[in-house]
Design an enzyme around this catalytic site. Structure first.
Site, PDB file in Angstrom:
ATOM      1  N   ILE A   1      22.434  49.056  84.225  1.00 32.59           N
ATOM      2  CA  ILE A   1      21.693  49.426  85.427  1.00 32.59           C
ATOM      3  C   ILE A   1      20.204  49.517  85.142  1.00 32.59           C
ATOM      4  O   ILE A   1      19.379  49.402  86.033  1.00 32.59           O
ATOM      5  CB  ILE A   1      22.211  50.753  86.032  1.00 32.59           C
TER       6      ILE A   1
ATOM      7  N   SER B   1      21.358  48.787  79.901  1.00 29.61           N
ATOM      8  CA  SER B   1      22.457  49.339  79.119  1.00 29.61           C
ATOM      9  C   SER B   1      23.311  48.325  78.382  1.00 29.61           C
ATOM     10  O   SER B   1      24.127  48.699  77.550  1.00 29.61           O
ATOM     11  CB  SER B   1      23.362  50.197  80.016  1.00 29.61           C
TER      12      SER B   1
ATOM     13  N   LYS C   1      33.708  48.564  77.499  1.00 30.66           N
ATOM     14  CA  LYS C   1      33.030  49.850  77.641  1.00 30.66           C
ATOM     15  C   LYS C   1      33.970  50.833  78.331  1.00 30.66           C
ATOM     16  O   LYS C   1      34.783  50.456  79.180  1.00 30.66           O
ATOM     17  CB  LYS C   1      31.762  49.645  78.473  1.00 30.66           C
TER      18      LYS C   1
ATOM     19  N   SER D   1      23.445  52.407  77.684  1.00 31.75           N
ATOM     20  CA  SER D   1      24.619  53.254  77.593  1.00 31.75           C
ATOM     21  C   SER D   1      25.834  52.560  76.983  1.00 31.75           C
ATOM     22  O   SER D   1      26.868  53.196  76.774  1.00 31.75           O
ATOM     23  CB  SER D   1      24.989  53.777  78.991  1.00 31.75           C
TER      24      SER D   1
END
Length: 585
Positions: free
Chosen positions: A246, A249, A150, A225
């Site tokens: 969190i 994600s 990521k 995310s």
């Protein structure tokens, strides 16, 4: 800074990104935008050889075995996945940083080292990550395994913009702790993947790189995310990647893209050296976790990383080695007859028909496999959701505005395609407090309430011993990953089915089950709604809208039970696959 300036910075960055794509790998026969399902394009576009298709279709455990036995070289495997990653990017816009030549040089070094010494850089514990646990020659475990990361995970001399224009041009001065560990194990890093601006979104869009779409239906979101990771791994442009989580994600992109994804407990995987949002907020921590096309990939990641004693490199990492005893489920009846609790809904929003069908199929599969299944009633989930939003929102608006201020880029307020065209008047994301915020004392009271709710949930779980009939509390909870499969862009407004386990700090692993079936997943009659959110979710569902979308569930264990949740997920996954196989006979 004038608006034109941040746009010019973005234009220059996108040109630099385009220049990192090998010209021979640019597809001239891209499918039209109207083609929603592009999942078969990598194998039909003509860019990959038969051998490269075989390599990229192999799960991590097969890749590691074949490379350990020199069936495939590191260069061959890295090249194959690099080509497929570039194909995936052209289909879904899943990448940010592309450094394939650097990755290939690393693979060449590993091949040369193996040739000269007969050993590889950074062996694991000498056991194969294959399910058979057989020994591999010369302990050749992580030899040359390509891995995607990521965008926020720092790699020396590579940018980590995290979707912020203001961070363009800031190159990492050193590796994050995790990148160092992965390279010490012999991994090859070659691409980084797309994220939403601020990270605090369950979808993936930012001003720098744009939007990532779902490869099974490009009108739907890839989640967030870690949405770039989800799309990349679904298209098999990476065998194993790392996201962060969190509020869901890792698991939301895992679920929406039909791949496996693990949210570990706080500190089990080292986070030091990464960039992040809301830094300093340490009540509900973000964690790093793997995504893969097999649970074997998930296991190899966790086992490999903790073997390197990350607590000696990251002060927040938990001092816990891999426990084979916990993986063998010694505290869970050795896995002989497990009792799972199924959370059918959270009493806030009832899931759509495909999710309910997946839970029913999972229950039937587990019972057929000899396990027990009981209903799991939610305990104060609505209160826990509110606590999470209050904690994250306490300083979020200021955090986003301070970060975006140097270039004047707007802070994104919506992930919808319409909103992305109107950026001049953008506002902050939905995870925020009112402009007046809350005092430090008020925040302390919210954090105290979170602590008390965690205590209640521990006691509640422990009390389930009266319901299971095994002499133990429920071994794991099976839950929806979301109340829907991947929704259209801009409509992933509910992350509470994953967020709950972040607040409680319970490890959770997403397992793909099926895909939306127009015949099986018809719209049902309206139920008695819990509230307006529930009614809006019911109104959203039309089978055609979610055509071909993957369906997943998540398996949840208790704090620091990563080994157990992996083992129990293997049991659930095997039961589902055996039931599916039997239904085809």
């Amino acid at each position: 800074m004038p608006e034109t300036s941040w746009r010019e910075i973005v234009a220059e960055k996108r040109l630099r990104q385009q220049a990192t794509i090998p010209k021979d790998w640019v597809l001239l026969n891209l499918p039209p935008k109207e083609q929603l399902d592009v999942s078969n394009v990598p194998e039909t576009c003509g860019l990959l050889s038969t051998k490269e298709i075989e390599i990229t279709n192999s799960p991590v455990e097969v890749l590691l075995g074949n490379m350990a036995n020199s069936v495939w070289s590191s260069v061959e495997v890295t090249t194959a996945f690099s080509k497929r990653a570039i194909i995936a990017h052209q289909l879904t816009n899943c990448l940010t940083e592309i450094f394939i030549e650097r990755g290939r040089k690393r693979a060449e070094e590993l091949d040369e080292h193996l040739k000269k010494t007969g050993n590889v850089v950074g062996p694991l514990h000498g056991k194969s990550v294959c399910y058979t646990n057989t020994l591999l020659p010369n302990n050749r475990q992580y030899k040359g395994l390509p891995m995607s990361l990521k965008d926020q995970i720092n790699i020396k001399d590579i940018e980590s913009t995290m979707g912020y224009v203001s961070w363009i041009g800031l190159y990492a001065k050193k590796n994050s702790v995790l990148a160092d560990i992965l390279e010490s194990l012999g991994a090859v890093l070659y691409v980084k993947t797309n994220i939403p601006q601020t990270l605090m979104w369950p979808e993936t869009f930012n001003h720098v790189f744009g939007r990532t779409s779902n490869p099974f239906n490009r009108s739907l979101t890839s989640g967030g995310s870690s949405g770039g990771e989800g799309a990349l791994i679904a298209l098999k442009g990476s065998p194993l990647g790392v996201g962060s989580d969190i509020g869901g994600s890792v698991r939301i992109p895992g679920a929406f893209n039909g791949v496996y994804g693990l949210r570990p407990s706080y500190g089990r995987i080292p986070y030091a050296g990464c960039v992040n949002s809301l830094e300093g907020q340490d009540s509900i921590l973000s964690v790093l976790g793997p995504l893969s096309n097999s649970i074997g990939g998930i296991k190899s990641f966790v086992k490999g990383v903790v073997s390197q004693q990350p607590w000696l490199k990251d002060p927040l990492a938990v001092r816990k080695r891999w426990s084979e005893e916990e993986y063998q489920l010694i505290e869970h009846g050795s896995g002989e007859q497990l009792c799972f609790g199924i959370l059918w809904d959270d009493e806030v929003i009832k899931p759509h028909p495909p999710i309910f069908r997946a839970l029913q199929e999972t229950k039937k599969a587990l019972i057929e496999a000899g396990h027990k299944v009981i209903d799991w009633k939610p305990l104060k989930h609505g209160e826990i959701y509110t606590v999470a939003r209050d904690i994250w929102g306490a300083g979020a608006t200021e955090d986003y505005n301070v970060t975006s201020a140097p270039t004047g880029e707007p802070v994104i307020m919506s992930m919808s395609p319409e909103a992305e065209k109107i950026v001049a008047n953008a506002d902050t994301p939905s995870f925020r407090r009112p402009p007046d915020g809350i005092s430090a004392y008020e925040l302390w009271q919210v954090q105290k309430k979170k602590r008390d709710l965690r205590q209640e949930y521990v006691d509640y779980w422990q009390a389930s011993v009266e319901l299971t009939g095994t002499g133990r509390p429920v071994d794991a909870v099976i839950s929806p990953s979301a109340p829907f499969v991947a929704p259209p862009h801009g409509l992933n407004t509910y992350a509470n089915y994953t967020m709950i386990w972040n607040v409680l700090d319970y490890p959770a692993l997403v397992i793909p089950v099926s895909k939306v079936d127009q015949t099986l997943d018809t719209k049902q009659s309206a139920h008695t709604f819990y509230g307006t959110e529930d009614q809006a979710n019911y109104d959203l569902y039309e089978p055609e809208t979610f055509k071909n979308a993957p369906i997943s569930i998540q398996v949840v264990a208790r704090t620091l039970e990563e080994e157990a949740v992996i083992a129990m997920s293997e049991i659930v996954d095997k039961a589902l696959k055996e039931r599916e196989y039997a239904s085809r006979l």
